[in-house]
Design a protein around this motif. Structure first.
Motif, PDB file in Angstrom:
ATOM      1  N   MET A  41      -7.439   1.168  -7.853  1.00 45.77           N
ATOM      2  CA  MET A  41      -6.051   1.533  -7.098  1.00 45.77           C
ATOM      3  C   MET A  41      -5.532   0.539  -5.252  1.00 45.77           C
ATOM      4  SD  MET A  41      -4.553  -1.555  -8.593  1.00 45.77           S
ATOM      5  CE  MET A  41      -4.769  -2.283  -9.746  1.00 45.77           C
ATOM      6  N   ASN A  42      -4.745   2.283  -5.236  1.00 40.87           N
ATOM      7  CA  ASN A  42      -4.251   2.142  -4.237  1.00 40.87           C
ATOM      8  C   ASN A  42      -4.824   1.862  -3.124  1.00 40.87           C
ATOM      9  OD1 ASN A  42      -2.731   3.960  -4.973  1.00 40.87           O
ATOM     10  ND2 ASN A  42      -3.170   5.938  -4.754  1.00 40.87           N
ATOM     11  N   ASN A  45      -4.722  -1.991  -3.275  1.00 44.82           N
ATOM     12  CA  ASN A  45      -3.443  -2.171  -3.163  1.00 44.82           C
ATOM     13  C   ASN A  45      -3.041  -1.990  -1.553  1.00 44.82           C
ATOM     14  OD1 ASN A  45      -2.717  -2.455  -6.047  1.00 44.82           O
ATOM     15  ND2 ASN A  45      -1.335  -0.796  -5.549  1.00 44.82           N
ATOM     16  N   THR A  46      -3.216  -0.921  -0.967  1.00 48.60           N
ATOM     17  CA  THR A  46      -4.228  -0.578   0.504  1.00 48.60           C
ATOM     18  C   THR A  46      -4.433  -2.253   1.475  1.00 48.60           C
ATOM     19  OG1 THR A  46      -4.205   1.615   0.687  1.00 48.60           O
ATOM     20  CG2 THR A  46      -4.315   0.389   2.896  1.00 48.60           C
ATOM     21  N   LEU A  47      -5.245  -2.477   0.936  1.00 52.03           N
ATOM     22  CA  LEU A  47      -5.958  -3.832   1.456  1.00 52.03           C
ATOM     23  C   LEU A  47      -4.752  -5.347   1.210  1.00 52.03           C
ATOM     24  CD1 LEU A  47      -9.362  -3.228  -0.106  1.00 52.03           C
ATOM     25  CD2 LEU A  47      -9.078  -3.712   2.411  1.00 52.03           C
ATOM     26  N   ILE A  48      -4.129  -5.022   0.101  1.00 54.73           N
ATOM     27  CA  ILE A  48      -3.857  -6.888   0.183  1.00 54.73           C
ATOM     28  C   ILE A  48      -2.483  -6.212   0.151  1.00 54.73           C
ATOM     29  CG2 ILE A  48      -2.734  -7.646  -2.410  1.00 54.73           C
ATOM     30  CD1 ILE A  48      -5.319  -7.084  -3.687  1.00 54.73           C
ATOM     31  N   ASP A  49      -1.771  -5.330   0.110  1.00 54.91           N
ATOM     32  CA  ASP A  49       0.017  -5.502   0.440  1.00 54.91           C
ATOM     33  C   ASP A  49       0.474  -4.537   1.718  1.00 54.91           C
ATOM     34  OD1 ASP A  49       0.065  -6.074  -2.186  1.00 54.91           O
ATOM     35  OD2 ASP A  49       0.513  -4.054  -2.638  1.00 54.91           O
ATOM     36  N   THR A  50      -1.434  -3.646   2.377  1.00 55.03           N
ATOM     37  CA  THR A  50      -0.725  -3.775   4.098  1.00 55.03           C
ATOM     38  C   THR A  50      -1.530  -3.961   4.485  1.00 55.03           C
ATOM     39  OG1 THR A  50       0.181  -1.473   2.592  1.00 55.03           O
ATOM     40  CG2 THR A  50      -0.397  -1.112   5.302  1.00 55.03           C
ATOM     41  N   LEU A  51      -3.006  -4.402   4.215  1.00 54.75           N
ATOM     42  CA  LEU A  51      -3.467  -5.173   5.657  1.00 54.75           C
ATOM     43  C   LEU A  51      -4.311  -6.487   5.148  1.00 54.75           C
ATOM     44  CD1 LEU A  51      -6.319  -1.899   5.008  1.00 54.75           C
ATOM     45  CD2 LEU A  51      -4.771  -2.846   7.233  1.00 54.75           C
ATOM     46  N   HIS A  52      -3.339  -7.234   4.066  1.00 53.98           N
ATOM     47  CA  HIS A  52      -3.444  -8.474   3.807  1.00 53.98           C
ATOM     48  C   HIS A  52      -4.607  -9.940   3.694  1.00 53.98           C
ATOM     49  CE1 HIS A  52       0.966  -8.066   4.392  1.00 53.98           C
ATOM     50  NE2 HIS A  52       1.153  -7.402   5.210  1.00 53.98           N
ATOM     51  N   GLN A  60      -9.302 -10.130  -7.445  1.00 53.24           N
ATOM     52  CA  GLN A  60     -10.600  -9.979  -8.928  1.00 53.24           C
ATOM     53  C   GLN A  60     -10.383  -8.573  -9.225  1.00 53.24           C
ATOM     54  OE1 GLN A  60     -14.205 -12.204  -8.352  1.00 53.24           O
ATOM     55  NE2 GLN A  60     -14.870 -11.853 -10.516  1.00 53.24           N
ATOM     56  N   LEU A  61     -11.113  -8.272  -8.438  1.00 57.42           N
ATOM     57  CA  LEU A  61     -10.904  -5.881  -8.522  1.00 57.42           C
ATOM     58  C   LEU A  61     -10.295  -5.937  -9.054  1.00 57.42           C
ATOM     59  CD1 LEU A  61     -13.330  -3.600  -9.164  1.00 57.42           C
ATOM     60  CD2 LEU A  61     -12.705  -3.563  -6.542  1.00 57.42           C
ATOM     61  N   ARG A  62      -8.799  -5.796  -7.916  1.00 58.12           N
ATOM     62  CA  ARG A  62      -7.628  -5.386  -8.922  1.00 58.12           C
ATOM     63  C   ARG A  62      -7.087  -6.726  -9.681  1.00 58.12           C
ATOM     64  NH1 ARG A  62      -2.206  -5.321  -5.122  1.00 58.12           N
ATOM     65  NH2 ARG A  62      -1.527  -8.160  -5.729  1.00 58.12           N
ATOM     66  N   GLY A  63      -7.208  -7.667  -9.826  1.00 52.49           N
ATOM     67  CA  GLY A  63      -6.920  -8.145 -11.119  1.00 52.49           C
ATOM     68  C   GLY A  63      -7.295  -7.757 -12.442  1.00 52.49           C
ATOM     69  N   THR A  64      -9.020  -7.167 -12.365  1.00 49.70           N
ATOM     70  CA  THR A  64      -9.833  -6.947 -13.610  1.00 49.70           C
ATOM     71  C   THR A  64      -8.615  -5.291 -13.635  1.00 49.70           C
ATOM     72  OG1 THR A  64     -11.504  -7.617 -12.603  1.00 49.70           O
ATOM     73  CG2 THR A  64     -12.673  -5.363 -14.404  1.00 49.70           C
ATOM     74  N   LEU A  65      -8.546  -4.274 -12.830  1.00 48.86           N
ATOM     75  CA  LEU A  65      -8.097  -3.106 -13.047  1.00 48.86           C
ATOM     76  C   LEU A  65      -6.674  -3.499 -14.053  1.00 48.86           C
ATOM     77  CD1 LEU A  65      -9.175  -1.111  -9.596  1.00 48.86           C
ATOM     78  CD2 LEU A  65      -9.138  -0.738 -12.042  1.00 48.86           C
ATOM     79  N   ARG A  66      -5.704  -4.359 -13.324  1.00 45.96           N
ATOM     80  CA  ARG A  66      -4.504  -5.077 -13.969  1.00 45.96           C
ATOM     81  C   ARG A  66      -4.771  -4.961 -15.235  1.00 45.96           C
ATOM     82  NH1 ARG A  66      -0.847  -7.901  -9.235  1.00 45.96           N
ATOM     83  NH2 ARG A  66      -0.002  -6.128  -8.562  1.00 45.96           N
ATOM     84  N   MET A  67      -5.920  -5.607 -15.765  1.00 46.94           N
ATOM     85  CA  MET A  67      -5.922  -6.290 -17.113  1.00 46.94           C
ATOM     86  C   MET A  67      -5.643  -5.383 -17.301  1.00 46.94           C
ATOM     87  SD  MET A  67      -6.171  -9.064 -19.053  1.00 46.94           S
ATOM     88  CE  MET A  67      -6.004  -9.607 -20.111  1.00 46.94           C
TER      89      MET A  67
END
Length: 101
Positions: A41-42, A45-52, A60-67
């Motif tokens: 998840m870290n 989050n870096t890929l999405i929130d920092t590196l955009h 999709q992967l982060r969504g699966t982990l969140r679920m």
């Protein structure tokens, strides 16, 4: 290559270039496979929130982990974003988020 070698390789690439999206993604995928979900998840989050990233698979992967963690709203947001980037994912997602009774 073993999962540990893949993680070491990705970690080394990230150390050399902290913006290496492919290395973060590779490490996140392997960490998920090894059930090291916090670490995965870290990286996501870096890929999405920092590196955009605009990589639908990352969302999709982060969504699966969140679920899996019970964050249904966060999962839904990530899956919507994944579909924005790649509408063809709808076929793959069908049934993935059905609730258990």
């Amino acid at each position: 290559m073993t999962p540990f070698e893949l993680i070491a390789q990705a970690t080394q690439a990230i150390a050399m270039n902290s913006s290496d999206m492919a290395a973060y993604k590779q490490r996140a995928v392997v960490l998920c496979q090894m059930q090291q979900l916090d670490e995965a998840m870290n990286d996501l989050n870096t890929l999405i929130d920092t590196l955009h990233t605009d990589d639908a698979e990352v969302y999709q992967l982060r969504g699966t982990l969140r679920m899996q963690r019970g964050d249904k709203n966060g999962a839904l947001d990530d899956m919507r974003k994944a579909l924005d980037f790649n509408p063809e994912l709808l076929q793959q997602l069908s049934g993935q988020f059905q609730t258990k009774k």
